[in-house]
Design an enzyme around this catalytic site. Structure first.
Site, PDB file in Angstrom:
ATOM      1  N   ARG A   1      44.808  55.073  42.354  1.00  0.00           N
ATOM      2  CA  ARG A   1      45.401  54.835  41.029  1.00  0.00           C
ATOM      3  C   ARG A   1      44.575  55.465  39.922  1.00  0.00           C
ATOM      4  O   ARG A   1      45.103  55.798  38.852  1.00  0.00           O
ATOM      5  CB  ARG A   1      45.573  53.329  40.803  1.00  0.00           C
ATOM      6  CG  ARG A   1      46.760  52.765  41.547  1.00  0.00           C
ATOM      7  CD  ARG A   1      46.771  51.255  41.522  1.00  0.00           C
ATOM      8  NE  ARG A   1      45.989  50.697  42.610  1.00  0.00           N
ATOM      9  CZ  ARG A   1      45.296  49.561  42.527  1.00  0.00           C
ATOM     10  NH1 ARG A   1      45.291  48.864  41.424  1.00  0.00           N
ATOM     11  NH2 ARG A   1      44.618  49.133  43.565  1.00  0.00           N
TER      12      ARG A   1
ATOM     13  N   GLU B   1      33.851  42.942  50.512  1.00  0.00           N
ATOM     14  CA  GLU B   1      33.655  41.531  50.860  1.00  0.00           C
ATOM     15  C   GLU B   1      33.242  41.418  52.333  1.00  0.00           C
ATOM     16  O   GLU B   1      32.315  40.683  52.671  1.00  0.00           O
ATOM     17  CB  GLU B   1      34.951  40.763  50.594  1.00  0.00           C
ATOM     18  CG  GLU B   1      34.759  39.272  50.606  1.00  0.00           C
ATOM     19  CD  GLU B   1      36.035  38.531  50.233  1.00  0.00           C
ATOM     20  OE1 GLU B   1      37.013  39.204  49.856  1.00  0.00           O
ATOM     21  OE2 GLU B   1      36.022  37.301  50.340  1.00  0.00           O
TER      22      GLU B   1
END
Ligand code: PRP
Ligand code: HPA
Length: 175
Positions: free
Chosen positions: A62, A99
């Site tokens: 993006r 994560e």
């Protein structure tokens, strides 16, 4: 980041539980669909850029949209920072923590001339892991990276502050 951009904020929708339960995903595709909103976002990002820039570095995927749109108004070229394995030439890469596990971004080793002034651009900064790895990568190549522009900052996640600690001026339009 303040209410001057309330019009842009209204064009970003929140999708609950994407990509996993508990995450409130800020979806910018609705802003991209709005001709006036997208143009205003690019104009305000360009206006917030300080000094001349040689290259706008966009982060896949993006980030490419915003970097490409900013190139002409800033009189700069576009440097692609991609997920590893996508660029055809000789690359340099940088790992960053997710994560669970790590990811790797890359750029062409010859994409810039040392000393060129690079503006880092992405649609959104969250933990800052991606943007900070991009800064390390660009600096490894010899770039002068002093500013970064994002459409959206998720300030609770601390990424923008971490980037500032890395020595960048960080701007976003919507928090
Ligand atoms: C999103 C976003 C940033 C990054 C922000 O990209 O566009 O690049 O995550 O997160 P961080 O600040 O915690 O690193 P994503 O990996 O979803 O890629 P995409 O643009 O290809 O969808
Ligand atoms: N929206 C878009 N991209 C993201 C988000 C989000 O809320 N969080 C991390 N990357």
């Amino acid at each position: 980041t303040d209410d001057r951009n309330a019009d842009l904020r209204a064009l970003i929708r929140t999708i609950p539980d994407f990509p996993k339960p508990g995450v409130q995903f800020r979806d910018i595709t609705t802003l991209l669909l709005d001709s006036v909103g997208f143009a205003a976002a690019i104009a305000r990002m360009a206006a917030g850029t300080q000094g001349p820039v040689d290259l706008v570095a966009g982060i896949e995927a993006r980030g490419f949209i915003f970097a490409a749109a900013l190139a002409a108004p800033l009189g700069a070229g576009v440097l692609l920072i991609r997920k590893d394995g996508k660029l055809p030439g000789t690359t340099i890469a940088e790992d960053y923590a997710l994560e669970y596990g790590t990811d790797r971004i890359a750029m062409h080793a010859d994409a810039l001339v040392p000393g060129q002034r690079v503006l880092l651009v992405d649609d959104l900064i969250a933990t800052g892991g991606t943007a900070r790895a991009a800064v390390r990568l660009l600096r490894k190549a010899g770039a002068m990276v002093t500013q970064a522009q994002f459409l959206v900052d998720l300030p609770d996640l601390g990424g923008a502050d971490a980037l500032r600690a890395d020595g960048l001026a960080v701007d976003s339009l919507v928090a």
